[in-house]
Design a protein around this motif. Structure first.
Motif, PDB file in Angstrom:
ATOM      1  N   GLN A  20      40.387 -18.551  34.734  1.00 10.41           N
ATOM      2  CA  GLN A  20      41.023 -17.230  34.720  1.00 10.41           C
ATOM      3  C   GLN A  20      42.511 -17.342  35.069  1.00 10.41           C
ATOM      4  OE1 GLN A  20      39.389 -14.534  37.605  1.00 10.41           O
ATOM      5  NE2 GLN A  20      40.381 -12.736  36.693  1.00 10.41           N
ATOM      6  N   THR A  21      42.831 -18.127  36.068  1.00 12.14           N
ATOM      7  CA  THR A  21      44.216 -18.298  36.490  1.00 12.14           C
ATOM      8  C   THR A  21      45.033 -19.033  35.425  1.00 12.14           C
ATOM      9  OG1 THR A  21      43.474 -18.336  38.801  1.00 12.14           O
ATOM     10  CG2 THR A  21      45.697 -19.150  38.354  1.00 12.14           C
ATOM     11  N   GLU A  22      44.433 -20.020  34.779  1.00 13.51           N
ATOM     12  CA  GLU A  22      45.121 -20.719  33.682  1.00 13.51           C
ATOM     13  C   GLU A  22      45.449 -19.753  32.548  1.00 13.51           C
ATOM     14  OE1 GLU A  22      43.410 -25.288  34.090  1.00 13.51           O
ATOM     15  OE2 GLU A  22      42.378 -23.884  32.766  1.00 13.51           O
ATOM     16  N   GLU A  23      44.520 -18.862  32.230  1.00 11.77           N
ATOM     17  CA  GLU A  23      44.739 -17.878  31.169  1.00 11.77           C
ATOM     18  C   GLU A  23      45.856 -16.894  31.564  1.00 11.77           C
ATOM     19  OE1 GLU A  23      44.540 -15.808  27.629  1.00 11.77           O
ATOM     20  OE2 GLU A  23      43.826 -17.808  28.146  1.00 11.77           O
ATOM     21  N   GLN A  24      45.842 -16.455  32.811  1.00  7.84           N
ATOM     22  CA  GLN A  24      46.917 -15.568  33.281  1.00  7.84           C
ATOM     23  C   GLN A  24      48.271 -16.268  33.168  1.00  7.84           C
ATOM     24  OE1 GLN A  24      45.643 -14.795  37.289  1.00  7.84           O
ATOM     25  NE2 GLN A  24      44.689 -12.838  36.764  1.00  7.84           N
ATOM     26  N   LEU A  25      48.317 -17.524  33.549  1.00  6.21           N
ATOM     27  CA  LEU A  25      49.548 -18.294  33.486  1.00  6.21           C
ATOM     28  C   LEU A  25      50.011 -18.482  32.042  1.00  6.21           C
ATOM     29  CD1 LEU A  25      51.669 -19.833  35.119  1.00  6.21           C
ATOM     30  CD2 LEU A  25      50.224 -21.854  34.941  1.00  6.21           C
ATOM     31  N   ARG A  26      49.079 -18.728  31.132  1.00  3.60           N
ATOM     32  CA  ARG A  26      49.410 -18.878  29.715  1.00  3.60           C
ATOM     33  C   ARG A  26      50.030 -17.591  29.165  1.00  3.60           C
ATOM     34  NH1 ARG A  26      48.001 -17.200  25.195  1.00  3.60           N
ATOM     35  NH2 ARG A  26      46.161 -16.089  25.906  1.00  3.60           N
ATOM     36  N   ARG A  27      49.424 -16.443  29.497  1.00  2.00           N
ATOM     37  CA  ARG A  27      49.959 -15.155  29.030  1.00  2.00           C
ATOM     38  C   ARG A  27      51.342 -14.876  29.620  1.00  2.00           C
ATOM     39  NH1 ARG A  27      44.447 -13.145  29.902  1.00  2.00           N
ATOM     40  NH2 ARG A  27      45.233 -12.276  31.839  1.00  2.00           N
ATOM     41  N   LEU A  28      51.509 -15.184  30.891  1.00  2.00           N
ATOM     42  CA  LEU A  28      52.816 -14.989  31.526  1.00  2.00           C
ATOM     43  C   LEU A  28      53.879 -15.885  30.900  1.00  2.00           C
ATOM     44  CD1 LEU A  28      51.808 -14.693  35.284  1.00  2.00           C
ATOM     45  CD2 LEU A  28      52.847 -12.912  33.880  1.00  2.00           C
ATOM     46  N   LYS A  29      53.513 -17.139  30.614  1.00  2.00           N
ATOM     47  CA  LYS A  29      54.461 -18.060  29.981  1.00  2.00           C
ATOM     48  C   LYS A  29      54.842 -17.560  28.599  1.00  2.00           C
ATOM     49  CE  LYS A  29      55.172 -22.921  28.771  1.00  2.00           C
ATOM     50  NZ  LYS A  29      56.026 -22.583  27.653  1.00  2.00           N
ATOM     51  N   GLU A  30      53.879 -17.027  27.858  1.00  2.00           N
ATOM     52  CA  GLU A  30      54.146 -16.482  26.528  1.00  2.00           C
ATOM     53  C   GLU A  30      55.137 -15.309  26.627  1.00  2.00           C
ATOM     54  OE1 GLU A  30      51.181 -14.197  23.770  1.00  2.00           O
ATOM     55  OE2 GLU A  30      50.733 -16.343  23.651  1.00  2.00           O
ATOM     56  N   ARG A  31      54.912 -14.430  27.591  1.00  2.00           N
ATOM     57  CA  ARG A  31      55.834 -13.298  27.794  1.00  2.00           C
ATOM     58  C   ARG A  31      57.222 -13.786  28.190  1.00  2.00           C
ATOM     59  NH1 ARG A  31      53.341  -9.435  31.972  1.00  2.00           N
ATOM     60  NH2 ARG A  31      55.397  -8.512  31.798  1.00  2.00           N
ATOM     61  N   CYS A  32      57.265 -14.790  29.041  1.00  2.00           N
ATOM     62  CA  CYS A  32      58.546 -15.353  29.486  1.00  2.00           C
ATOM     63  C   CYS A  32      59.287 -15.982  28.305  1.00  2.00           C
ATOM     64  CB  CYS A  32      58.296 -16.390  30.579  1.00  2.00           C
ATOM     65  SG  CYS A  32      59.789 -17.109  31.263  1.00  2.00           S
ATOM     66  N   ASP A  33      58.569 -16.714  27.459  1.00  2.00           N
ATOM     67  CA  ASP A  33      59.183 -17.343  26.280  1.00  2.00           C
ATOM     68  C   ASP A  33      59.750 -16.288  25.334  1.00  2.00           C
ATOM     69  OD1 ASP A  33      58.527 -19.834  27.271  1.00  2.00           O
ATOM     70  OD2 ASP A  33      56.807 -20.137  25.932  1.00  2.00           O
ATOM     71  N   LYS A  34      59.006 -15.197  25.114  1.00  2.00           N
ATOM     72  CA  LYS A  34      59.481 -14.123  24.240  1.00  2.00           C
ATOM     73  C   LYS A  34      60.740 -13.472  24.819  1.00  2.00           C
ATOM     74  CE  LYS A  34      55.112 -12.862  22.048  1.00  2.00           C
ATOM     75  NZ  LYS A  34      54.079 -11.820  21.925  1.00  2.00           N
ATOM     76  N   ALA A  35      60.735 -13.220  26.115  1.00  2.00           N
ATOM     77  CA  ALA A  35      61.898 -12.611  26.760  1.00  2.00           C
ATOM     78  C   ALA A  35      63.103 -13.549  26.684  1.00  2.00           C
ATOM     79  CB  ALA A  35      61.578 -12.259  28.216  1.00  2.00           C
ATOM     80  N   SER A  36      62.868 -14.830  26.846  1.00  2.00           N
ATOM     81  CA  SER A  36      63.942 -15.817  26.773  1.00  2.00           C
ATOM     82  C   SER A  36      64.538 -15.878  25.367  1.00  2.00           C
ATOM     83  CB  SER A  36      63.398 -17.187  27.181  1.00  2.00           C
ATOM     84  OG  SER A  36      64.403 -18.159  27.125  1.00  2.00           O
ATOM     85  N   GLN A  37      63.682 -15.825  24.345  1.00  2.00           N
ATOM     86  CA  GLN A  37      64.152 -15.830  22.958  1.00  2.00           C
ATOM     87  C   GLN A  37      64.971 -14.572  22.668  1.00  2.00           C
ATOM     88  OE1 GLN A  37      60.560 -16.259  20.679  1.00  2.00           O
ATOM     89  NE2 GLN A  37      60.433 -18.467  21.022  1.00  2.00           N
ATOM     90  N   LYS A  38      64.510 -13.435  23.170  1.00  2.00           N
ATOM     91  CA  LYS A  38      65.238 -12.185  22.959  1.00  2.00           C
ATOM     92  C   LYS A  38      66.609 -12.257  23.626  1.00  2.00           C
ATOM     93  CE  LYS A  38      64.991  -7.199  23.569  1.00  2.00           C
ATOM     94  NZ  LYS A  38      64.195  -6.056  24.040  1.00  2.00           N
ATOM     95  N   LEU A  39      66.655 -12.793  24.837  1.00  2.00           N
ATOM     96  CA  LEU A  39      67.917 -12.919  25.553  1.00  2.00           C
ATOM     97  C   LEU A  39      68.877 -13.842  24.803  1.00  2.00           C
ATOM     98  CD1 LEU A  39      69.560 -12.178  28.048  1.00  2.00           C
ATOM     99  CD2 LEU A  39      68.489 -14.108  29.229  1.00  2.00           C
TER     100      LEU A  39
END
Length: 90
Positions: A20-39
């Motif tokens: 469960q924690t690995e999945e949460q971390l994967r989703r957070l990393k995906e959101r972080c990557d998208k935000a970084s690309q937008k920036l």
């Protein structure tokens, strides 16, 4: 009065929490990557717009190439810094 001991977790429960924690971390990393690309895209857009603005100011300017080339020296010598486009409007 006797203190209750915390329940010990079995391996299946621990593995489920890990998953469960690995999945949460994967989703957070995906959101972080998208935000970084937008920036990054926004920084590029800003840079492009600034370059367009500068080129327009140069085209409208009555300054010579030598004055434009010496702008950094001129700018650094001033106590109150004008915007770069204001330099070309003179």
């Amino acid at each position: 009065m006797m203190m209750k001991m915390p329940r010990t977790k079995n391996i299946k429960t621990i593995e489920a929490e890990i998953s469960q924690t690995e999945e949460q971390l994967r989703r957070l990393k995906e959101r972080c990557d998208k935000a970084s690309q937008k920036l990054d895209a926004l920084y590029e857009l800003k840079k492009h717009r600034e370059q367009e603005e500068l080129l327009k100011a140069i085209d409208k300017s009555t300054r010579t190439k030598a004055e434009i080339a010496n702008f950094p020296e001129f700018y650094n010598s001033m106590s109150k810094k004008p915007t770069i486009t204001a330099f070309f409007e003179v």
